[in-house]
Design an enzyme around this catalytic site. Sequence first.
Site, PDB file in Angstrom:
ATOM      1  N   CYS A  64     -46.227 -23.736  15.894  1.00  5.05           N
ATOM      2  CA  CYS A  64     -47.399 -22.598  15.951  1.00  5.05           C
ATOM      3  C   CYS A  64     -48.405 -23.324  17.114  1.00  5.05           C
ATOM      4  CB  CYS A  64     -48.375 -22.642  14.515  1.00  5.05           C
ATOM      5  SG  CYS A  64     -49.574 -21.324  14.944  1.00  5.05           S
ATOM      6  N   CYS A  66     -51.658 -22.532  17.545  1.00  2.00           N
ATOM      7  CA  CYS A  66     -53.042 -22.394  17.068  1.00  2.00           C
ATOM      8  C   CYS A  66     -53.511 -23.584  16.328  1.00  2.00           C
ATOM      9  CB  CYS A  66     -53.272 -20.931  16.565  1.00  2.00           C
ATOM     10  SG  CYS A  66     -52.383 -19.686  17.352  1.00  2.00           S
ATOM     11  N   CYS A  83     -42.538 -21.200  13.946  1.00  2.00           N
ATOM     12  CA  CYS A  83     -42.880 -19.870  13.754  1.00  2.00           C
ATOM     13  C   CYS A  83     -41.744 -18.875  13.429  1.00  2.00           C
ATOM     14  CB  CYS A  83     -43.565 -19.120  15.032  1.00  2.00           C
ATOM     15  SG  CYS A  83     -44.217 -17.393  15.007  1.00  2.00           S
ATOM     16  N   CYS A  85     -44.320 -18.978  10.364  1.00  2.00           N
ATOM     17  CA  CYS A  85     -44.684 -20.054   9.616  1.00  2.00           C
ATOM     18  C   CYS A  85     -44.528 -19.568   8.197  1.00  2.00           C
ATOM     19  CB  CYS A  85     -46.131 -20.725   9.693  1.00  2.00           C
ATOM     20  SG  CYS A  85     -47.270 -19.304   9.653  1.00  2.00           S
ATOM     21  N   CYS A  94     -51.050 -14.583   9.593  1.00  2.00           N
ATOM     22  CA  CYS A  94     -50.814 -15.259  10.894  1.00  2.00           C
ATOM     23  C   CYS A  94     -52.191 -15.557  11.607  1.00  2.00           C
ATOM     24  CB  CYS A  94     -50.096 -14.079  11.814  1.00  2.00           C
ATOM     25  SG  CYS A  94     -50.058 -14.841  13.500  1.00  2.00           S
TER      26      CYS A  94
END
Length: 127
Positions: A64, A66, A83, A85, A94
Amino acid sequence: MTSINTDKAHSNQDQSDKVLEAMKNFAEQYAKRTDTYFCSEPSVTAVVIEGLAKHKQELGAPLCPCRHYEDKEAEVKNTFWNCPCVPMRERKECHCMLFITPDNDFAGDQQDIDLEFIKEVRDSMAS
Ligand code: SF4
């Protein structure tokens, strides 16, 4: 020598374009499968797909993009944030706003995104 380096640069670019396209295809298919939608602001979707592709290429898995990690390799092995996740798979959560449920105000009406648009966003971030 210069031409060898240029060839290498081209093949790296080809490789990263292929990975980017694979992540775009994954995101489109997964959105359709889970009945989720891309963000109404398409540059959000483009940035997340680009981040996933970068991790896929660097780490071998679409970690991920972010989140902050102390140790990315360890996180990949842990698999929780690869991902899609666990929060997404279990609860359709998400936090990157790549896959958004239709009841969310940020949801757009698209489950497809143009590859050239993602590349434009990528290139604009690199400059
Ligand atoms: S929050 Fe989960 S589903 Fe969303 S981009 Fe990150 S890893 Fe993928």
